[in-house]
Design a protein around this motif. Sequence first.
Motif, mmCIF file in Angstrom:
data_model
loop_
_atom_site.group_PDB
_atom_site.id
_atom_site.type_symbol
_atom_site.label_atom_id
_atom_site.label_comp_id
_atom_site.label_asym_id
_atom_site.label_seq_id
_atom_site.Cartn_x
_atom_site.Cartn_y
_atom_site.Cartn_z
ATOM 1 N N ASN A 8 0.809 -1.227 0.000
ATOM 2 C CA ASN A 8 0.000 0.000 0.000
ATOM 3 C C ASN A 8 0.848 1.287 0.000
ATOM 4 O O ASN A 8 0.437 2.307 0.555
ATOM 5 N N PRO A 17 -1.527 7.046 -4.954
ATOM 6 C CA PRO A 17 -2.980 6.870 -5.042
ATOM 7 C C PRO A 17 -3.550 7.306 -6.388
ATOM 8 O O PRO A 17 -4.748 7.215 -6.619
ATOM 9 N N CYS A 18 -2.700 7.801 -7.276
ATOM 10 C CA CYS A 18 -3.151 8.241 -8.593
ATOM 11 C C CYS A 18 -2.025 8.018 -9.602
ATOM 12 O O CYS A 18 -0.867 7.838 -9.236
ATOM 13 N N THR A 57 0.957 11.099 -1.680
ATOM 14 C CA THR A 57 -0.227 10.850 -0.853
ATOM 15 C C THR A 57 -1.317 11.870 -1.168
ATOM 16 O O THR A 57 -1.059 12.908 -1.782
ATOM 17 N N ARG A 58 -2.513 11.560 -0.720
ATOM 18 C CA ARG A 58 -3.631 12.510 -0.829
ATOM 19 C C ARG A 58 -3.952 13.017 0.563
ATOM 20 O O ARG A 58 -3.824 12.288 1.553
ATOM 21 N N THR A 107 -3.195 16.403 -3.783
ATOM 22 C CA THR A 107 -2.251 15.305 -3.952
ATOM 23 C C THR A 107 -0.871 15.920 -3.776
ATOM 24 O O THR A 107 -0.540 16.906 -4.435
#
Length: 224
Positions: A103, A107-108, A154-155, A188
């Motif tokens: 993980n 995230p994008c 990260t967001r 982001t």
Amino acid sequence: RIGSGIHPSLLPPWAPGPLQMSLHPSTRHIIKLTTHPSQFDVEPEPIRWAKADPHERGPVVATVTHPGRRNAVGAHSGTYSVYRAVALAAHASPAGFRPDFTNTLPPCQIGPHPAWSKPGAIVSLDPWGHLPQEIFAKRMASGELDVRPTISVTRSHLDLPEIKEAVSVGRLTPDAKFLMADGAVVTTKAAIEPVWHLPGVARRFGVEESHLRRVLYEHTGGMF
């Protein structure tokens, strides 16, 4: 992180590395790069900085798990690398510890972009630094390769007083995608660990790479 102009060609501006050069006036011409492929028992991971395919470009290896495979001067996490050394010295951390990268992917989707493979366009960071745990997953899982990401994406939600005020008085209208009803801004962000490609940095400043390396070494007290 580092190297010689052949394979090792990256360098971060902080922690100590395997570059050795005498600071004594009579022997200042002596330079020894332990990441240079001509050194005994040293086979640095190849780096082809401007390649579009990350597998052809190769990984930036600044870990010490396989010293002979390093192609970078320095250590991950910059000045914080000394704390890992202290933990190892105090037997508070296992010597062979490797992070769990579950993980940790962005995230994008970010890139790739044309500039990533344009010679000379990027010289102070690794554009593939957010993805080594995916690109080299098989080699890492087999234990053949030990690398670390140099970019963390990260967001998050930002609370900015000016934005909250603008929402409260109606100057801005929340869309629940980028701007939330409470005035929080969805962003982001990226934390970037410097990775210097020394041949490229030298060209940017119009100096010889060998001269840049010498001055970096001398004026950082022999750290680089």
